[in-house]
Design a protein around this motif. Structure first.
Motif, PDB file in Angstrom:
ATOM      1  N   ARG A 190      12.012  -2.534   2.971  1.00  9.04           N
ATOM      2  CA  ARG A 190      11.566  -1.151   3.151  1.00  9.04           C
ATOM      3  C   ARG A 190      12.114  -0.670   4.481  1.00  9.04           C
ATOM      4  NH1 ARG A 190       6.576  -4.018   1.069  1.00  9.04           N
ATOM      5  NH2 ARG A 190       6.286  -3.160  -1.015  1.00  9.04           N
ATOM      6  N   THR A 242       9.903   6.268  -1.335  1.00 12.44           N
ATOM      7  CA  THR A 242       8.445   6.251  -1.434  1.00 12.44           C
ATOM      8  C   THR A 242       7.920   7.549  -0.852  1.00 12.44           C
ATOM      9  OG1 THR A 242       8.127   5.278   0.718  1.00 12.44           O
ATOM     10  CG2 THR A 242       8.465   3.776  -1.090  1.00 12.44           C
ATOM     11  N   SER A 243       6.629   7.779  -0.999  1.00 14.19           N
ATOM     12  CA  SER A 243       6.079   9.005  -0.440  1.00 14.19           C
ATOM     13  C   SER A 243       5.533   8.788   0.963  1.00 14.19           C
ATOM     14  CB  SER A 243       4.997   9.559  -1.359  1.00 14.19           C
ATOM     15  OG  SER A 243       4.115   8.551  -1.718  1.00 14.19           O
ATOM     16  N   THR A 244       5.755   7.589   1.522  1.00 18.00           N
ATOM     17  CA  THR A 244       5.292   7.314   2.887  1.00 18.00           C
ATOM     18  C   THR A 244       6.307   7.864   3.873  1.00 18.00           C
ATOM     19  OG1 THR A 244       4.591   5.220   1.945  1.00 18.00           O
ATOM     20  CG2 THR A 244       4.348   5.498   4.297  1.00 18.00           C
ATOM     21  N   TYR A 282       3.991  -3.534   6.646  1.00 16.31           N
ATOM     22  CA  TYR A 282       4.530  -2.989   5.403  1.00 16.31           C
ATOM     23  C   TYR A 282       6.045  -2.958   5.450  1.00 16.31           C
ATOM     24  CZ  TYR A 282       5.524   0.678   1.926  1.00 16.31           C
ATOM     25  OH  TYR A 282       6.018   1.410   0.883  1.00 16.31           O
ATOM     26  N   VAL A 337       3.549   4.694  -9.135  1.00 15.58           N
ATOM     27  CA  VAL A 337       3.749   5.838  -8.268  1.00 15.58           C
ATOM     28  C   VAL A 337       4.285   5.283  -6.954  1.00 15.58           C
ATOM     29  CG1 VAL A 337       2.564   7.593  -6.924  1.00 15.58           C
ATOM     30  CG2 VAL A 337       1.948   7.218  -9.297  1.00 15.58           C
ATOM     31  N   PHE A 338       5.448   5.769  -6.516  1.00 16.69           N
ATOM     32  CA  PHE A 338       5.973   5.270  -5.249  1.00 16.69           C
ATOM     33  C   PHE A 338       5.613   6.223  -4.119  1.00 16.69           C
ATOM     34  CE2 PHE A 338       8.084   1.417  -6.075  1.00 16.69           C
ATOM     35  CZ  PHE A 338       8.489   1.457  -7.392  1.00 16.69           C
ATOM     36  N   ASN A 365      -0.060   4.726  -4.016  1.00 11.60           N
ATOM     37  CA  ASN A 365       1.230   4.720  -3.375  1.00 11.60           C
ATOM     38  C   ASN A 365       1.733   3.279  -3.220  1.00 11.60           C
ATOM     39  OD1 ASN A 365       3.224   5.595  -1.784  1.00 11.60           O
ATOM     40  ND2 ASN A 365       1.893   6.518  -0.251  1.00 11.60           N
ATOM     41  N   ASP A 366       3.045   3.067  -2.926  1.00 10.94           N
ATOM     42  CA  ASP A 366       3.525   1.721  -2.624  1.00 10.94           C
ATOM     43  C   ASP A 366       2.843   1.183  -1.373  1.00 10.94           C
ATOM     44  OD1 ASP A 366       6.476   0.161  -1.426  1.00 10.94           O
ATOM     45  OD2 ASP A 366       5.237  -0.510  -3.093  1.00 10.94           O
ATOM     46  N   PHE A 367       2.659   2.050  -0.360  1.00  9.05           N
ATOM     47  CA  PHE A 367       1.992   1.650   0.879  1.00  9.05           C
ATOM     48  C   PHE A 367       0.525   1.313   0.594  1.00  9.05           C
ATOM     49  CE2 PHE A 367       1.218   0.801   5.019  1.00  9.05           C
ATOM     50  CZ  PHE A 367       0.805   1.807   5.873  1.00  9.05           C
ATOM     51  N   ARG A 385      -0.688   0.173  -2.164  1.00  7.10           N
ATOM     52  CA  ARG A 385      -0.770  -1.118  -2.854  1.00  7.10           C
ATOM     53  C   ARG A 385      -0.633  -2.259  -1.854  1.00  7.10           C
ATOM     54  NH1 ARG A 385       3.679  -0.124  -6.250  1.00  7.10           N
ATOM     55  NH2 ARG A 385       3.232   2.063  -6.533  1.00  7.10           N
ATOM     56  N   PHE A 386       0.191  -2.047  -0.835  1.00  9.83           N
ATOM     57  CA  PHE A 386       0.337  -3.063   0.202  1.00  9.83           C
ATOM     58  C   PHE A 386      -0.965  -3.250   0.958  1.00  9.83           C
ATOM     59  CE2 PHE A 386       2.746  -5.658   3.018  1.00  9.83           C
ATOM     60  CZ  PHE A 386       2.262  -5.438   4.281  1.00  9.83           C
TER      61      PHE A 386
END
Lengths: 169, 172
Positions: free
Chosen positions: A42, A78-80, A151, A168-169, B141-143, B145-146
């Motif tokens: 990531r 991703t949406s982060t 992360y 969902v990303f 979200n992927d975050f 889930r982490f």
């Protein structure tokens, strides 16, 4: 003079447009690399270069990905988002990443076997400095968000039961 | 234990709801069951029965049966949809009923749903709570889930510590 009029080819004034950037990819987005040495890592998106490739950094201290270029197609956005305001990426463009061209050395037969032992190309110091300066403010803003550092250090992988078309990303 | 307040590990569907009103017994449009022998069915198709759509465009919506067309289809209505027919096979009946006349106007329907407090009853029922949790998990979200993975590891660590303590006490 030729017997018939020779047709001139029509003038082509098209200029190739830079690759359209997906709406989900904005400066500071966390991307997941899908191919290459850093598959699954990531990574933070910095800007789109004039060639269309994405300028991306680990940050290096967190996950070992240096300032590098990546194609949009080999990336999941991703949406982060990470706060990228303190970072200056003006100076980076495609020429920065061009390979160093060595002048060809003519080798005689005897020297062939010696010449195998060329030293590994070392990263020039200024590139290391660039990496450090870009990452400094990035790492500060990353450490401001809980768990974000861990992360970014972890790799993404599909586990049992995860359906990518439903995630969902 | 701080983990009990973790926003992702424990999805609390009840966090924003009032105390649900006591269940009303569904009388009005149905035959009184006092005279008939014990029936295996508890939920009946009746005017005012709230059902969950389980197939099609309106999947997941709560609708109210406002009329019966024939032995296969019902006329169905909800505050945010146009009233229309639906096959019973597309509906799963819930325990909730509301008090409405046959084919009410939209305004009457909405008032009746407010009066019966359908939304809160649904969200506090175990079925409704399960659906809310499923939706929340699907939207992670992927975050997220982490972070969930970290919280699960932490929780199991705490549990294993307690277990080890109990084992030690038992062994001694």
């Amino acid at each position: 003079y030729p017997a018939e009029d020779v047709k001139k080819p029509l003038l082509n004034k098209r200029k190739p447009k830079p690759t359209k950037l997906r709406a989900s990819i904005t400066p500071g987005t966390v991307l997941i690399l899908l191919a290459g040495r850093f598959m699954g890592k990531r990574v933070v998106f910095l800007k789109q270069l004039p060639s269309g490739l994405l300028l991306v950094t680990g940050p290096f201290k967190i996950n070992g990905v240096p300032l590098s270029r990546v194609n949009q197609s080999y990336v999941i956005a991703t949406s982060t988002k990470v706060d990228i305001s303190g970072v200056n990426v003006e100076k980076f463009d495609d020429k920065y990443f061009a390979k160093e061209v060595d002048k060809k050395k003519k080798k005689s037969e005897g020297e062939f076997f010696e010449a195998e032992k060329e030293d590994k190309k070392k990263l020039p110091e200024d590139k290391k400095e660039d990496q450090k300066s870009v990452d400094a403010s990035l790492i500060k803003s990353i450490e401001g968000v809980p768990d974000l550092k861990a992360y970014l250090a972890a790799r993404f992988s599909l586990k049992s039961g995860m359906k990518p078309h439903e995630l969902v990303f | 234990n701080p983990l009990l307040n973790h926003p992702i590990l424990y999805i609390n569907p009840n966090s924003s709801i009032l105390i649900p009103s006591p269940p009303l017994s569904s009388i009005s449009n149905t035959i009184t069951h006092t005279q008939t022998p014990k029936m295996p069915f508890k939920r009946y198709v009746e005017i005012g029965r709230v059902a969950l759509v389980n197939y099609g465009k309106d999947y997941g919506k709560l609708v109210v049966i406002v009329d019966v067309v024939d032995h296969n289809r019902a006329l169905v209505d909800a505050p945010d949809m146009v009233r229309g027919q639906m096959n019973f096979k597309r509906l799963t009946l819930t325990d909730i009923t509301i008090d409405i006349p046959r084919v009410p106007k939209k305004k009457t329907l909405i008032e009746a749903m407010e009066k019966a407090d359908v939304k809160n009853k649904w969200e506090s029922s175990s079925w409704g709570r399960k659906l809310i949790v499923q939706k929340r998990r699907a939207s992670l979200n992927d975050f997220d889930r982490f972070k969930l993975m970290l919280a699960k590891i932490k929780r199991s660590g705490v549990i294993k510590q307690e277990l080890a303590k109990l084992k030690k006490e038992n062994a001694s």
